[in-house]
Design a protein around this motif. Structure first.
Motif, PDB file in Angstrom:
ATOM      1  N   MET A   1       9.262 -11.421   9.068  1.00  0.00           N
ATOM      2  CA  MET A   1       8.033 -12.046   8.603  1.00  0.00           C
ATOM      3  C   MET A   1       7.722 -13.297   9.413  1.00  0.00           C
ATOM      4  SD  MET A   1       7.055 -10.138   6.078  1.00  0.00           S
ATOM      5  CE  MET A   1       5.832 -11.193   5.277  1.00  0.00           C
ATOM      6  N   GLY A   2       6.461 -13.629   9.468  1.00  0.00           N
ATOM      7  CA  GLY A   2       6.069 -14.815  10.218  1.00  0.00           C
ATOM      8  C   GLY A   2       4.911 -15.552   9.575  1.00  0.00           C
ATOM      9  N   TRP A   3       4.786 -16.808   9.909  1.00  0.00           N
ATOM     10  CA  TRP A   3       3.640 -17.633   9.536  1.00  0.00           C
ATOM     11  C   TRP A   3       2.895 -18.029  10.803  1.00  0.00           C
ATOM     12  CZ3 TRP A   3       1.795 -18.268   4.782  1.00  0.00           C
ATOM     13  CH2 TRP A   3       2.646 -18.094   3.690  1.00  0.00           C
ATOM     14  N   PHE A   4       1.576 -17.962  10.715  1.00  0.00           N
ATOM     15  CA  PHE A   4       0.710 -18.338  11.817  1.00  0.00           C
ATOM     16  C   PHE A   4      -0.358 -19.289  11.288  1.00  0.00           C
ATOM     17  CE2 PHE A   4       1.897 -15.335  15.215  1.00  0.00           C
ATOM     18  CZ  PHE A   4       2.768 -14.534  14.513  1.00  0.00           C
TER      19      PHE A   4
ATOM     20  N   TYR B   1      -1.739 -17.908   7.892  1.00  0.00           N
ATOM     21  CA  TYR B   1      -1.621 -16.475   7.663  1.00  0.00           C
ATOM     22  C   TYR B   1      -0.153 -16.069   7.655  1.00  0.00           C
ATOM     23  CZ  TYR B   1      -6.546 -16.277   9.060  1.00  0.00           C
ATOM     24  OH  TYR B   1      -7.904 -16.455   9.156  1.00  0.00           O
ATOM     25  N   CYS B   2       0.199 -15.163   6.775  1.00  0.00           N
ATOM     26  CA  CYS B   2       1.514 -14.561   6.879  1.00  0.00           C
ATOM     27  C   CYS B   2       1.363 -13.190   7.530  1.00  0.00           C
ATOM     28  CB  CYS B   2       2.219 -14.468   5.526  1.00  0.00           C
ATOM     29  SG  CYS B   2       1.511 -13.328   4.342  1.00  0.00           S
TER      30      CYS B   2
ATOM     31  N   GLY C   1      -1.901 -11.050   6.156  1.00  0.00           N
ATOM     32  CA  GLY C   1      -2.517 -11.480   4.911  1.00  0.00           C
ATOM     33  C   GLY C   1      -3.927 -11.981   5.175  1.00  0.00           C
ATOM     34  N   GLN C   2      -4.597 -12.398   4.108  1.00  0.00           N
ATOM     35  CA  GLN C   2      -5.988 -12.837   4.234  1.00  0.00           C
ATOM     36  C   GLN C   2      -6.106 -14.319   4.588  1.00  0.00           C
ATOM     37  OE1 GLN C   2      -4.411 -12.811   1.417  1.00  0.00           O
ATOM     38  NE2 GLN C   2      -4.980 -14.736   0.437  1.00  0.00           N
TER      39      GLN C   2
ATOM     40  N   GLN D   1       2.442   1.308   3.477  1.00  0.00           N
ATOM     41  CA  GLN D   1       1.493   0.229   3.751  1.00  0.00           C
ATOM     42  C   GLN D   1       1.932  -1.019   3.006  1.00  0.00           C
ATOM     43  OE1 GLN D   1      -0.862   0.428   5.868  1.00  0.00           O
ATOM     44  NE2 GLN D   1      -2.201  -1.315   5.494  1.00  0.00           N
ATOM     45  N   VAL D   2       1.973  -2.131   3.705  1.00  0.00           N
ATOM     46  CA  VAL D   2       2.360  -3.405   3.114  1.00  0.00           C
ATOM     47  C   VAL D   2       1.113  -4.265   2.956  1.00  0.00           C
ATOM     48  CG1 VAL D   2       3.676  -5.528   3.448  1.00  0.00           C
ATOM     49  CG2 VAL D   2       4.677  -3.324   4.083  1.00  0.00           C
ATOM     50  N   GLN D   3       0.922  -4.795   1.783  1.00  0.00           N
ATOM     51  CA  GLN D   3      -0.174  -5.742   1.555  1.00  0.00           C
ATOM     52  C   GLN D   3       0.422  -7.127   1.328  1.00  0.00           C
ATOM     53  OE1 GLN D   3      -2.414  -3.872  -1.674  1.00  0.00           O
ATOM     54  NE2 GLN D   3      -3.907  -3.152  -0.179  1.00  0.00           N
ATOM     55  N   LEU D   4      -0.181  -8.117   1.973  1.00  0.00           N
ATOM     56  CA  LEU D   4       0.324  -9.482   1.926  1.00  0.00           C
ATOM     57  C   LEU D   4      -0.720 -10.402   1.317  1.00  0.00           C
ATOM     58  CD1 LEU D   4       1.748  -9.596   5.570  1.00  0.00           C
ATOM     59  CD2 LEU D   4       2.992  -9.035   3.478  1.00  0.00           C
ATOM     60  N   VAL D   5      -0.289 -11.261   0.406  1.00  0.00           N
ATOM     61  CA  VAL D   5      -1.199 -12.197  -0.240  1.00  0.00           C
ATOM     62  C   VAL D   5      -0.600 -13.593  -0.184  1.00  0.00           C
ATOM     63  CG1 VAL D   5      -2.413 -12.821  -2.350  1.00  0.00           C
ATOM     64  CG2 VAL D   5      -2.073 -10.409  -1.784  1.00  0.00           C
ATOM     65  N   GLU D   6      -1.298 -14.499   0.518  1.00  0.00           N
ATOM     66  CA  GLU D   6      -0.844 -15.878   0.616  1.00  0.00           C
ATOM     67  C   GLU D   6      -1.401 -16.708  -0.544  1.00  0.00           C
ATOM     68  OE1 GLU D   6      -1.885 -14.652   4.970  1.00  0.00           O
ATOM     69  OE2 GLU D   6      -2.708 -14.387   2.956  1.00  0.00           O
ATOM     70  N   SER D   7      -0.676 -17.752  -0.873  1.00  0.00           N
ATOM     71  CA  SER D   7      -1.142 -18.717  -1.873  1.00  0.00           C
ATOM     72  C   SER D   7      -0.474 -20.055  -1.610  1.00  0.00           C
ATOM     73  CB  SER D   7      -0.822 -18.234  -3.287  1.00  0.00           C
ATOM     74  OG  SER D   7       0.567 -18.090  -3.468  1.00  0.00           O
TER      75      SER D   7
END
Length: 121
Positions: free
Chosen positions: A34-37, A95-96, A112-113, A1-7
């Protein structure tokens, strides 16, 4: 499981710059494209940019070409989005996303969140 956290989101004037980061958990980061939305208020989530697992291939939406740069540091399990010459229409939640495989194709496996970016005119 991958968890993603943006900042890195925030409020910036038009013409300014921001750098977003997306930190991933786990030791398999390089196995994910990986992508950015971006999701603007009242609109759907739209593709902005993607980068291959090794980081050698990138893709951008026309709306950000020449202004945004996507990159990644697999040793740090982190992806970045350098945003220059920001415009008010760049405002939204960023979002990533991670997609298992070398290239970003198809729906994301992990999200990510989100981080808010607001560009004032």
């Amino acid at each position: 499981q991958v968890q993603l956290v943006e900042s890195g989101g925030g409020l910036v004037q038009a013409g300014g710059s921001l750098r977003l980061s997306c930190a991933a958990s786990g030791r398999t980061f390089s196995r994910y494209a990986m992508g950015w939305f971006r999701q603007a208020p009242g609109k759907e989530r739209d593709f902005i940019a993607s980068i291959s697992g090794p980081g050698s291939s990138t893709s951008y939406d026309d709306s950000v070409k020449g202004r945004f740069t996507i990159s990644r540091d697999n040793a740090k399990s982190t992806m970045y989005l350098q945003m220059n010459r920001l415009k008010p229409e760049d405002t939204g939640v960023y979002y990533c996303a991670a997609k298992r495989g070398t290239y970003y194709r198809g729906p994301a496996d992990h999200w990510g969140q989100g981080t808010q970016v607001t560009v004032s005119s």
